[in-house]
Design an enzyme around this catalytic site. Sequence first.
Site, mmCIF file in Angstrom:
data_model
loop_
_atom_site.group_PDB
_atom_site.id
_atom_site.type_symbol
_atom_site.label_atom_id
_atom_site.label_comp_id
_atom_site.label_asym_id
_atom_site.label_seq_id
_atom_site.Cartn_x
_atom_site.Cartn_y
_atom_site.Cartn_z
ATOM 1 N N LYS A 1 1.861 32.896 -15.183
ATOM 2 C CA LYS A 1 1.187 33.412 -13.998
ATOM 3 C C LYS A 1 -0.146 33.971 -14.467
ATOM 4 C CE LYS A 1 1.225 37.051 -10.644
ATOM 5 N NZ LYS A 1 1.793 38.354 -10.349
ATOM 6 N N GLY B 1 0.797 46.667 -5.143
ATOM 7 C CA GLY B 1 1.377 47.999 -5.088
ATOM 8 C C GLY B 1 1.141 48.747 -3.788
ATOM 9 N N ALA C 1 2.032 39.973 -4.118
ATOM 10 C CA ALA C 1 1.363 41.272 -3.983
ATOM 11 C C ALA C 1 1.224 41.723 -2.535
ATOM 12 C CB ALA C 1 -0.013 41.272 -4.642
ATOM 13 N N GLY C 2 1.527 42.965 -2.334
ATOM 14 C CA GLY C 2 1.341 43.591 -1.031
ATOM 15 C C GLY C 2 2.579 43.581 -0.156
ATOM 16 N N ASN D 1 7.604 42.815 -6.378
ATOM 17 C CA ASN D 1 7.843 43.699 -7.516
ATOM 18 C C ASN D 1 8.011 45.138 -7.038
ATOM 19 O OD1 ASN D 1 7.977 45.005 -9.973
ATOM 20 N ND2 ASN D 1 5.908 44.560 -10.596
ATOM 21 N N THR D 2 6.888 45.773 -6.672
ATOM 22 C CA THR D 2 6.910 47.202 -6.343
ATOM 23 C C THR D 2 7.985 47.559 -5.311
ATOM 24 O OG1 THR D 2 4.527 47.167 -6.686
ATOM 25 C CG2 THR D 2 5.434 49.140 -5.670
#
Lengths: 262, 376
Positions: A103, A164, A190-191, A212-213
């Site tokens: 990635k 994040g 992301a987001g 992830n987050t």
Amino acid sequence: MLEVGKIKDKLLINGQELKSRLFIGTGKFPQKSLIPDVIEGSGSGIVTVALRRVDFTDKDENIVNYINKDCIIMINTSGARTAEEAVRIARISREAGCGDWIKIEVIRDNKYLLPDNDETIKAAEILAKEGFVVMPYVSPDLMVAKRLEEAGAASIMPLGAPIGTNKGLKSKEFIRILIEEINLPIIVDAGIGRPSHAAEAMEMGADAVLVNTAIATAEDPVLMAGAFAKAVQAGRDAYLAGPGSIRNYAEASSPLTGFLSN
Amino acid sequence: MSFYDLYKDYKDINFNLFFKGISDIDILNILEKDRLEIEDFLRLLSPQAGRYLEEMAQKAHHLTIKNFGKVIFLYTPLYLSNYCVNNCSYCGFNVNHDYERKKLTIEEVGKEAEVIAEKGIRDILILTGESRKHSPISYIKDCVRVLKNHFTSIGVEVYPLTKAEYQELVSIGVDGLTIYQEVYNEVIYDQVHISGPKKDYHYRLDAAERGCQAGIRRINIGSLLGLDDWEKEAFFAGLHAWYLQKKYIDMEISLSVPRLRLHPGGISGNFLVENRDLVQVILAYRLFMPRIGINLSTREPADLRDNLLSLGITKVSAESTTIVGGYSDSNGTAQFEIADQRRITDIKNIIAAKGYQAVFQDWHYLDIDDIDIMSN
């Protein structure tokens, strides 16, 4: 029948069939020992790991050892500020036996963590030629995605919102254009802060999402991983089923063009 | 432009007068904001904001987790040499202190590195006193070459260097630079730095920026709290970090919050910094700059450190000694007292008990070979 559609509904990347459309990040968990259960709970077949965090010398500390054996490890180039650094990270990763899935994250902005699309393209061109499975993380932009497609990327990973932030699909209209125009899997990265955001991306036709987050920082990461798995599947099913269109105006009781058929 | 140009705009403001004009509503409004202005940051350092520490702490806690995850990074300092030509009133390495100076041989550096790496540490911060005679750049580079066999991330906390010297260090794999202004107040700076090259306020002030220009990855700055009013010093250090973050967007910027400690033969601070003041500084930094790292050293006692973990701290040192050669032999003179003397395994367990993962490695130097990557 929908069932038939679902059976045919495979996600192929680099010729490999993936068992889930949910990809998992590993950088923010309170304990590494949670990771196997999270992967299990999510049903995910691809897990991304930052090379900067991989300690090859210490078995207990090496995050790679916490990833289920049947998962594809996609090393990310977190920390790379230029194409050159991303290429170096990819090569170190391959040398270290972490495989060919990369990635590409080239981030020169440490405040919002927004990707540098130009440098990402340069790195993708080099790494694709070297036989890496190139998964570039980008700000959603059609021309950038086209160039990455030409460079030999295996997918495009546009951001939904800055990393994040958990803000959801702030870049929805631009991602929609990529879904329509690019002949590669589009993976929203992301987001995505809630399962409903993931479902929304999938309903729109995204091929997968990376989270992830939102999972790692949940009170119960394993439960949250399961929730995301269901949302991703629900969104995908809805996309395949073809949702009715949303109308911004009422069905008129007195049609304005009724006179044409009178 | 230097940070000094921005500093000049604020250095003569009347802090007390500014603080007097702040109401409770102002603080509550700031807590509702997504993005804070410089003046909001200063308001968060006011006595009025001090009444809302819990509210600030809740927000800081969430912002930190969102930005960094549930992780705390660990590092350990390694003192290479305590030869120093500076006479600084607050420092144990002061040139006038009469004790046997020590500088590690390259072989001793290897031994110390082995002991530290054995504990699991991968991120090392090397320190020297200011002596171009005893610890020249060539010596620091020799040490770095040895340390690369044991660590994946190397930071330096040495006397301020030229941009070219920082570039030399970057080229052999140094990725971090720590340089504290100590005190941003120019008058006090001149008083406490009695003699020696450190007397040059501007050369030190611009060192962080030279490091950024030299391509270093991580910059850590701070003021030594206790040499002037903590509100002012925290404000200027925060402003400095904000300036660097805005100008050098690819830099990982962090702030340390060292409080003045006693040292052999030294003065005690004239300006008291209570625990709650330290907390307020950490929270104000976090709310103003959600993406910035905040480091905490073993200067602070164990129980306080444990409680600060959840407030915005991202990185802590562990099992430190400020004695040159102190990891393999504990006899020697310390720069300052270490308050938290717990072992790394204990600290790792405490971090886990607080709901965080202790991360030992967050960088891997990339110059593993000399091939030309881009044309290959």
